[in-house]
Design an enzyme around this catalytic site. Structure first.
Site, PDB file in Angstrom:
ATOM      1  N   CYS A  78      43.030  47.631  39.389  1.00  0.00           N
ATOM      2  CA  CYS A  78      42.548  49.008  39.344  1.00  0.00           C
ATOM      3  C   CYS A  78      42.331  49.585  40.751  1.00  0.00           C
ATOM      4  O   CYS A  78      43.294  49.805  41.462  1.00  0.00           O
ATOM      5  CB  CYS A  78      41.315  49.075  38.457  1.00  0.00           C
ATOM      6  SG  CYS A  78      41.084  50.703  37.746  1.00  0.00           S
ATOM      7  N   HIS A 171      41.821  45.949  33.599  1.00  0.00           N
ATOM      8  CA  HIS A 171      40.765  45.010  34.005  1.00  0.00           C
ATOM      9  C   HIS A 171      40.762  43.715  33.181  1.00  0.00           C
ATOM     10  O   HIS A 171      39.905  43.558  32.299  1.00  0.00           O
ATOM     11  CB  HIS A 171      39.395  45.674  33.835  1.00  0.00           C
ATOM     12  CG  HIS A 171      39.109  46.750  34.822  1.00  0.00           C
ATOM     13  ND1 HIS A 171      38.495  46.513  36.025  1.00  0.00           N
ATOM     14  CD2 HIS A 171      39.366  48.075  34.781  1.00  0.00           C
ATOM     15  CE1 HIS A 171      38.371  47.637  36.694  1.00  0.00           C
ATOM     16  NE2 HIS A 171      38.890  48.614  35.969  1.00  0.00           N
ATOM     17  N   GLU A 173      39.542  40.983  33.879  1.00  0.00           N
ATOM     18  CA  GLU A 173      38.268  40.261  34.073  1.00  0.00           C
ATOM     19  C   GLU A 173      37.209  40.681  33.054  1.00  0.00           C
ATOM     20  O   GLU A 173      36.165  40.051  32.951  1.00  0.00           O
ATOM     21  CB  GLU A 173      37.754  40.451  35.515  1.00  0.00           C
ATOM     22  CG  GLU A 173      37.160  41.805  35.844  1.00  0.00           C
ATOM     23  CD  GLU A 173      38.203  42.918  36.061  1.00  0.00           C
ATOM     24  OE1 GLU A 173      39.390  42.674  35.802  1.00  0.00           O
ATOM     25  OE2 GLU A 173      37.802  44.021  36.461  1.00  0.00           O
TER      26      GLU A 173
HETATM   27  N1  GLN Z   1      39.265  55.623  39.451  1.00  0.00           N
HETATM   28  C1  GLN Z   1      38.893  54.621  40.392  1.00  0.00           C
HETATM   29  C2  GLN Z   1      39.450  54.919  41.774  1.00  0.00           C
HETATM   30  O1  GLN Z   1      40.202  55.800  41.948  1.00  0.00           O
HETATM   31  C3  GLN Z   1      39.361  53.252  39.947  1.00  0.00           C
HETATM   32  C4  GLN Z   1      38.607  52.847  38.722  1.00  0.00           C
HETATM   33  C5  GLN Z   1      38.514  51.373  38.526  1.00  0.00           C
HETATM   34  O2  GLN Z   1      38.685  50.565  39.454  1.00  0.00           O
HETATM   35  N2  GLN Z   1      38.155  51.002  37.326  1.00  0.00           N
HETATM   36  O3  GLN Z   1      39.146  54.226  42.679  1.00  0.00           O
END
Ligand code: GLN
Length: 199
Positions: A78, A171, A173
């Protein structure tokens, strides 16, 4: 083999817990010199603008780029994936330029900030992977050497691998399915043995 989780921001504790369940005691990486001890690193999800600032403040950028060049494994989830990208659609944050992918932050719009979806991921075997997306980024450009492990509707990549590097929009995890963490440990193990000349 030693692995670490970047522990400056985001859900690093969850990654460490999963690795622990797999019998691996991961190191919390809080300062750049600690990277020297590890063969693989997870950059967790969180908030990429904050992560980017902290990486600059603590001088993590160059050592992380160096780590990737040396063939050690890095997996970004992410916000971690956003940081690995070569380019993103906005000026801030400034990514590390480690993986040949282009990424769009918060690509799924406010109304579907978070969603869960079962994904077919051949590299993990026949059982679908239940993926949790939280204000997730999308990969909008994939470079030549980048393998798409999974794409939504077979069109929008959300998990990719480029040699020793991997990135997921979602995610793993936060689930009880640890196949992605095993996949990463495998990758880290392989890059560790090839660097030590045993493969
Ligand atoms: N939207 C977040 C960002 O731009 C990322 C979200 C996440 O890591 N769950 O950093």
């Amino acid at each position: 083999m030693e692995v670490g989780v970047l522990a400056v921001q985001g859900d690093f504790a969850e990654h460490i817990a999963v690795l622990g369940k797999l019998g691996v005691k991961a190191k919390e990486i809080r300062l750049p010199h600690q990277l020297e001890m590890v063969d693989g690193l997870i950059i967790p999800g969180g908030e990429s603008t904050t992560l980017s600032r902290l990486m600059s403040l603590y001088n993590f950028r160059e050592p992380l780029q160096q780590m990737a060049k040396e063939g050690r494994s890095i997996w970004g989830t992410c916000a971690g994936m956003i940081m690995l990208a070569n380019e993103i659609t906005e000026e801030d944050p400034v990514p590390l330029g480690i993986m040949d992918i282009g990424v769009q932050r918060n690509a799924f719009g406010r109304q579907v900030d978070s969603f869960e979806q079962s994904l077919e991921i051949q590299a993990l075997g026949p059982d679908p992977f239940h993926a949790i997306f939280i204000r997730a980024p999308l990969i909008i450009r994939v470079g030549e050497g980048v393998k798409v492990l999974c794409a939504l509707d077979e069109a929008r990549p959300v998990a990719v691998q480029q040699g020793n590097l991997m990135a997921t929009s979602f995610h793993p995890e936060l689930t009880n399915d640890h196949r992605f963490h095993r996949f990463f440990l495998d990758l880290a193990g392989k890059s560790c043995s090839s660097r030590n000349g045993s493969v």
